[in-house]
Design a protein around this motif. Structure first.
Motif, mmCIF file in Angstrom:
data_model
loop_
_atom_site.group_PDB
_atom_site.id
_atom_site.type_symbol
_atom_site.label_atom_id
_atom_site.label_comp_id
_atom_site.label_asym_id
_atom_site.label_seq_id
_atom_site.Cartn_x
_atom_site.Cartn_y
_atom_site.Cartn_z
ATOM 1 N N PHE A 5 11.556 -1.834 -2.039
ATOM 2 C CA PHE A 5 12.759 -2.632 -1.844
ATOM 3 C C PHE A 5 13.700 -1.915 -0.868
ATOM 4 N N ALA A 6 13.848 -0.613 -1.064
ATOM 5 C CA ALA A 6 14.708 0.179 -0.176
ATOM 6 C C ALA A 6 14.195 0.139 1.259
ATOM 7 N N ARG A 7 12.898 0.254 1.438
ATOM 8 C CA ARG A 7 12.342 0.207 2.797
ATOM 9 C C ARG A 7 12.581 -1.144 3.451
ATOM 10 N N ASP A 8 12.495 -2.205 2.691
ATOM 11 C CA ASP A 8 12.816 -3.532 3.230
ATOM 12 C C ASP A 8 14.291 -3.595 3.639
ATOM 13 N N GLU A 58 8.453 10.673 -1.404
ATOM 14 C CA GLU A 58 8.636 9.631 -0.377
ATOM 15 C C GLU A 58 10.071 9.110 -0.381
ATOM 16 N N ALA A 59 10.625 8.901 -1.560
ATOM 17 C CA ALA A 59 12.006 8.425 -1.653
ATOM 18 C C ALA A 59 12.977 9.482 -1.124
ATOM 19 N N ARG A 60 12.682 10.744 -1.391
ATOM 20 C CA ARG A 60 13.536 11.835 -0.872
ATOM 21 C C ARG A 60 13.500 11.860 0.659
ATOM 22 N N LEU A 61 12.319 11.639 1.237
ATOM 23 C CA LEU A 61 12.228 11.612 2.701
ATOM 24 C C LEU A 61 13.071 10.468 3.273
ATOM 25 N N GLU A 62 13.043 9.329 2.622
ATOM 26 C CA GLU A 62 13.845 8.184 3.086
ATOM 27 C C GLU A 62 15.338 8.486 2.950
ATOM 28 N N LEU A 63 15.731 9.090 1.838
ATOM 29 C CA LEU A 63 17.137 9.464 1.661
ATOM 30 C C LEU A 63 17.565 10.483 2.709
ATOM 31 N N HIS A 71 18.820 1.908 -3.972
ATOM 32 C CA HIS A 71 17.459 1.685 -4.467
ATOM 33 C C HIS A 71 16.631 2.975 -4.392
ATOM 34 N N LEU A 72 16.869 3.769 -3.358
ATOM 35 C CA LEU A 72 16.142 5.043 -3.240
ATOM 36 C C LEU A 72 16.541 6.000 -4.361
#
Length: 182
Positions: free
Chosen positions: A88-91, A123-128, A104-105
């Motif tokens: 959801f966060a990536r979207d 993966e979520a940490r990389l996005e954050l 969401h992350l």
């Protein structure tokens, strides 16, 4: 005199004959030119060498992430819940909604950490980290990269570990921080 008439008849072919003669001569010249340059041309590309023509793709209907998240929560499926929050966060990131994506992350990080899902957590940490870096907050980005690096180290995920370390070095992050998972 008969021979003179015959010679004159052969020479006087008229305008139709002249046109036919010119067409034949022109065709001969074109054939000679084509034959001369045909040997110098490169071979025509093979079909497999030709670039693929992209086919128009049908757009998939948008995913109803809130419904999927609610279903995963109702089912108690923590692994799916963490993945759904991440997706959801990536979207949201793709749509330019970084603040909503960050929420969401963080939810994905929390669920993944409690569920010991190191892959989704990292993966979520990389996005954050990327969101923080894009906002100019390298301290927060470095903290997220550090935690992701530790998770990839535990997972023995060398390519991801190396890429995370490269990002940390590129942005001047300290490499030996002692952090709490937050």
């Amino acid at each position: 005199m008969t021979s003179v008439v015959r010679t004159a008849a052969l020479i006087d072919i008229g305008s139709v004959g002249t046109m036919l003669l010119l067409v034949v001569v022109a065709a001969a010249i074109v054939l000679l030119v084509v034959a001369r340059f045909a040997g110098k041309r490169t071979a025509a590309p093979k079909e497999e060498d030709a670039p693929a023509v992209p086919l128009p793709l049908e757009k998939a209907p948008p995913v109803d992430w809130p419904a999927r998240i609610a279903a995963a929560e109702a089912a108690g499926d923590k692994a799916a819940l963490a993945r759904h929050y991440l997706a959801f966060a990536r979207d949201e990131i793709a749509r330019g909604e970084s603040r909503v994506a960050a929420e969401h992350l963080r939810a994905s990080v929390g669920v993944a950490a409690r569920n010991k899902d190191a892959v989704v957590h990292a993966e979520a940490r990389l996005e954050l980290a990327e969101l923080a870096r894009a906002e100019g907050d390298l301290t927060t980005a470095c903290e997220h990269w550090q935690i992701a690096r530790a998770l990839f180290f535990e997972l023995k995920e060398q390519p991801s570990l190396g890429e995370t370390e490269r990002l940390m070095q590129k942005h001047g992050c300290p490499t030996d921080w002692v952090l709490n998972d937050f």
